[in-house]
Design an enzyme around this catalytic site. Structure first.
Site, PDB file in Angstrom:
ATOM      1  N   TYR A   1      16.186  29.856   6.861  1.00  0.00           N
ATOM      2  CA  TYR A   1      15.176  30.505   6.868  1.00  0.00           C
ATOM      3  C   TYR A   1      15.137  30.649   8.681  1.00  0.00           C
ATOM      4  CZ  TYR A   1      11.788  30.226   3.274  1.00  0.00           C
ATOM      5  OH  TYR A   1      11.527  30.780   2.054  1.00  0.00           O
TER       6      TYR A   1
ATOM      7  N   LYS B   1       0.852  -1.371   0.368  1.00  0.00           N
ATOM      8  CA  LYS B   1      -0.348  -0.037  -0.111  1.00  0.00           C
ATOM      9  C   LYS B   1       1.041   1.334   0.026  1.00  0.00           C
ATOM     10  CE  LYS B   1      -0.234  -0.347   4.833  1.00  0.00           C
ATOM     11  NZ  LYS B   1      -0.872  -0.549   6.573  1.00  0.00           N
TER      12      LYS B   1
ATOM     13  N   MET C   1      11.379  24.009   2.092  1.00  0.00           N
ATOM     14  CA  MET C   1      11.023  23.388   1.339  1.00  0.00           C
ATOM     15  C   MET C   1      10.938  22.406   0.195  1.00  0.00           C
ATOM     16  SD  MET C   1       6.863  24.359  -0.702  1.00  0.00           S
ATOM     17  CE  MET C   1       6.380  25.121   0.174  1.00  0.00           C
TER      18      MET C   1
ATOM     19  N   ARG D   1      -9.741  -0.763  15.693  1.00  0.00           N
ATOM     20  CA  ARG D   1      -9.643   0.414  13.925  1.00  0.00           C
ATOM     21  C   ARG D   1     -10.667  -0.642  13.625  1.00  0.00           C
ATOM     22  NH1 ARG D   1      -3.631   1.196  11.531  1.00  0.00           N
ATOM     23  NH2 ARG D   1      -4.127  -0.394  10.867  1.00  0.00           N
TER      24      ARG D   1
END
Length: 346
Positions: free
Chosen positions: A246, A35, A294, A126
């Site tokens: 930053y 997955k 980023m 769950r």
């Protein structure tokens, strides 16, 4: 377009890890959780390699993930069950649903669905139906391939975690022969590490396939699979007293050479790596300086005189070490790897 960011993926290590887990599974077959796009590696590439090694059971979360693997023609189970909007895909037959609720079971019956898997909740609260409802006949008449459950705390080694795992195992074992399911499956990667009492007929490892050792005793058997690499965009000099990045969280105490590389939290290299991550070039360690942004990371490279613009650096990504350094789980480190990496199997 050639990407300035890539993942080197070790085919031999992936197959080695599956074979190690297969041996640890004893008489049980060893499947593979693929997955989240093969935990970030690329599900198709993972499945192709594991199938060639002998794996015959694959698990995804959603029907779109199953559809992407359909051309391979291999047995795939969809862990999140079947919603009304999933029924056309489910009835197409390229994957089996793992039914999780009484409503899903009724939906599958009414549609005349064939083989399925069923999830039983043995204490995680769950997904899954209750053992009492299973004993009460909820699953009667279904063509169940695999009855499964999921361990909540197999990766922890406290008294409470061990007791919970044993309760779950015992609860699940009590369902043996109750449903007519062809197989029973409980153990994830960590569950395999608990021993063959937990492996039943089929195991479903995920993390350990990709280089994560969820239990300490498994670490020696598991190899690193994922090796990120990033390209240098600029090399520059930072004078003593100047800062980088930053919020100026790092200030040079002496004149320092730095490399700015094409990597950031948009690529899954989280801000948690700020000041603790590193890369390497020709055996030189290049520490991360200041904040991860980023798309960019700044590396200290004074000792690497040969490092230049357009060179590639290897990003340190041993899952255990980086998890300890950042506080991120190995699952996050893998599944956060984004689609801006060029992936290549070696």
């Amino acid at each position: 377009m050639p990407a300035p960011l890539r993942l080197r993926l070790d085919s031999e290590a992936l197959v080695h890890n599956w074979r190690a887990l297969d041996r640890l599974s004893g008489r049980a077959a060893c499947g593979a959780a693929v997955k989240a796009d093969g935990y970030g590696l690329g599900a198709t590439g993972v499945v192709e390699r594991l199938a060639a090694a002998g794996c015959r059971d694959f698990f995804v979360a959603t029907w779109s993930e199953a559809q992407a693997l359909a051309p391979l023609g291999l047995p795939v189970s969809v862990l999140h069950g079947v919603r009304p909007e999933d029924m056309p895909a489910a009835m197409a037959g390229f994957a089996r649903p793992v039914l999780n609720t009484a409503q899903q079971i009724a939906r599958w019956r009414e549609a005349g669905g064939g083989a399925c898997d069923v999830m039983v909740d043995t204490g995680m609260n769950r997904l899954g139906v209750s053992p009492d409802k299973v004993r009460g006949g909820l699953l009667d008449g279904l063509a169940i391939e695999t009855l499964m459950s999921h361990l909540a705390s197999a990766d922890e080694d406290t008294d409470a975690a061990r007791a919970m795992s044993e309760r779950q195992r015992a609860t699940f074992a009590e369902l043996t022969g109750v449903t007519g399911a062809r197989r029973m499956s409980l153990a994830n990667s960590a569950g395999i590490g608990l021993g063959t009492d937990y492996t039943f007929d089929l195991t479903r490892p995920g993390l350990a396939l990709y280089g994560g050792a969820p239990r300490a005793e498994m670490a020696a058997a598991i190899r690193q699979v994922v090796f990120p690499e990033a390209q240098v965009l600029q090399r520059r000099s930072v004078r003593a007293g100047e800062s980088v990045g930053y919020n100026a969280t790092w200030t040079a105490t002496e004149d320092t050479e730095v490399a700015v590389v094409n990597l950031g939290y948009a690529d899954g290299y989280r801000r948690a790596f700020s000041g603790v991550g590193s890369a390497s070039f020709r055996d030189h360690r290049l520490p991360v300086l200041g904040r991860v942004s980023m798309d960019l990371v700044i590396l200290q490279c004074s000792a690497s005189e040969g490092l230049e613009e357009e060179d590639w650096v290897g990003v340190s990504y041993d899952l255990a070490a980086q998890s300890t350094a950042t506080g991120l789980s190995a699952y996050e480190l893998l599944t956060g790897l984004g689609n801006r990496y060029a992936r290549s199997w070696v």
